[in-house]
Design an enzyme around this catalytic site. Sequence first.
Site, mmCIF file in Angstrom:
data_model
loop_
_atom_site.group_PDB
_atom_site.id
_atom_site.type_symbol
_atom_site.label_atom_id
_atom_site.label_comp_id
_atom_site.label_asym_id
_atom_site.label_seq_id
_atom_site.Cartn_x
_atom_site.Cartn_y
_atom_site.Cartn_z
ATOM 1 N N ARG A 23 47.348 45.460 35.025
ATOM 2 C CA ARG A 23 46.124 46.177 35.535
ATOM 3 C C ARG A 23 46.355 47.575 35.529
ATOM 4 O O ARG A 23 47.721 48.119 35.721
ATOM 5 C CB ARG A 23 45.414 45.461 36.445
ATOM 6 C CG ARG A 23 46.400 45.714 37.967
ATOM 7 C CD ARG A 23 45.419 45.275 39.300
ATOM 8 N NE ARG A 23 44.211 46.292 39.450
ATOM 9 C CZ ARG A 23 43.180 45.682 40.113
ATOM 10 N NH1 ARG A 23 43.095 44.607 40.618
ATOM 11 N NH2 ARG A 23 42.030 46.442 40.224
ATOM 12 N N GLU A 31 32.318 40.465 37.245
ATOM 13 C CA GLU A 31 31.346 40.132 38.244
ATOM 14 C C GLU A 31 30.454 41.225 38.851
ATOM 15 O O GLU A 31 30.839 42.309 39.062
ATOM 16 C CB GLU A 31 32.169 39.483 39.434
ATOM 17 C CG GLU A 31 31.568 38.842 40.721
ATOM 18 C CD GLU A 31 32.052 38.363 41.704
ATOM 19 O OE1 GLU A 31 31.706 37.939 42.597
ATOM 20 O OE2 GLU A 31 33.348 38.647 41.531
ATOM 21 N N LYS A 59 36.864 46.904 45.055
ATOM 22 C CA LYS A 59 35.420 47.057 44.844
ATOM 23 C C LYS A 59 35.028 47.008 46.312
ATOM 24 O O LYS A 59 33.865 47.408 46.808
ATOM 25 C CB LYS A 59 34.707 45.899 44.239
ATOM 26 C CG LYS A 59 34.556 46.488 42.590
ATOM 27 C CD LYS A 59 33.513 45.667 41.857
ATOM 28 C CE LYS A 59 34.304 44.386 41.056
ATOM 29 N NZ LYS A 59 33.215 43.931 40.086
#
Length: 558
Positions: free
Chosen positions: A260, A34, A270
């Site tokens: 992850r 994104e 983020k």
Amino acid sequence: MEHSKSTGNFLQTIIEEDLASGRVDRVVTRFPPEPNGYLHIGHAKSISVNFGLAEQFGGHCHLRFDDTNPEKEAQEYIDAIQEDVRWLGYEWQGDVRYASSYFEQLYAWAEYLVEQGDAYVCELDADQAREFRGTLTEAGRNSPYRERSAAENLDLLRRMRQGEFADGTRVLRAKIDMAHPNMNMRDPILYRIRKRHHHQTGDAWPIYPTYDFAHGQEDAIEGITHSICTLEFEDHRPLYDWFLDHLPVKSRPRQYEFGRLNTSYTVTSKRKLKQLVDEEVVDGWDDPRMPTIAGLRRRGVTPAAIRRFCDMVGTSRANGVADVAMLEHAIRDDLNENAPRAMCVLDPLKVILTNIDDSVNDLLIAPRHPGKPELGERQLPFSRELYIDAADFREEANKKYKRLVLGKRVRLRSACVIEAHDVVRNAAGEIVEVHATAIANTVGSDPEDGVKPKGVIHWVCARGGSRATVRLYDRLFRHPAPDRGDTDFMAQLNPDSLRIVDCAIIEPALAVASPGERFQFEREGYFVADSMEHSADSPVYNLTIGLRDVWENAGGAG
């Protein structure tokens, strides 16, 4: 195409089996960030997995921006992400792709679900929707708008598309099961009204699809064979499959999840990284203290070191936290092997060689790398006045101190042996000069009188050296888990994460180095010429990493 059996991770095994069984002819993966921030070290792992698997099995990997939320997205992030992927050594197949390129098709599929009775327009506000959704232990309740006719829902959806309704007043939801144990299956939102300008489509759309609705269909459009995500999407997989089951898509991708990459002493949210930037805790997304790929690049970390770290961590089905020392080890190993050597004095103390005439201006020769003669040699100016680090001199010391002491000898790296015999003090009583004697004929050999030097120190000639600014970076956080549990990550900031030295003295090769060029400053650490600010007239170097890990010994865990 034949592929050798690997002894690698579970994703490699799945792909090998799919190729052997004929389920797929060619592997096609995708990396779908994104564009709402810069990529970080966790994304580097996802990049290495998706691009690496495609590379290993002779397939393709797409770069596709998940640009379904224009409120937080920007062209700056799109450009930075492309730079990061290329810098890591990967290239995507074909053009850059965007979720927004498929908005017309996605909307057509939304109408299809409405016509099939599988989606409806809901007018519950956010608080009401939360209440109706239920909890992990209690089933949700059907929306009072759930049983509208297909014709009425289609009319409302088209009016949403035309921009007739205000933000937040209506959403399009899938009609699945409000009692489903998986919360993602309780009539999830497919479209929401957001009258925002989009960086790709302008003002064409007042409604935007959710990631869950867009993701699987985009994979199907592009012929993705293996849609590889991190574990937080595992609970979303039933919804991913539900959309593919209920829509007339031409291909059937499959989603797989892996753990992850999280590292200690690091924040990778983020939102939190953006907070650090917005509140000017750091000097931007590419600040060398940031765990962003841009920050690591500016700090002097190489793509090879990051890829090596990702290999060391491995790919598994479980989440975990990798010790950041593993990353530092990979960085140190890579630079030790490849970085040329040079000398920099961070805390200069002048040394006068009293037995050398002021007219002497010699050039000594030193290797650029002791283990790589192919890298050539460098010239070191040598004259009467030079600088050593202040920590490398004491008037008197015990036998454990292996540096310059009054009445003792030490070797200057790649130069001669010297012996200190006097000091000069200022009015405050501080030592400002050391007077020493250069021992004759000792360049590259021990003194003929048999009195061997106690150690080796680095130095820079006062006449040939240049002043430089050196930024000494440390870990941004003191706590190994700065944003976990009840920890306030901003309270865990390391106040000593940056120290600026503006009086360093560097040898000539460092002044004329190109921005981004990396060196080992002998006895100090690995440094890089700053990519944005370094020039021959105003050299600026950033510390990449020290020669050894001193964090734990220094009590850095706090």
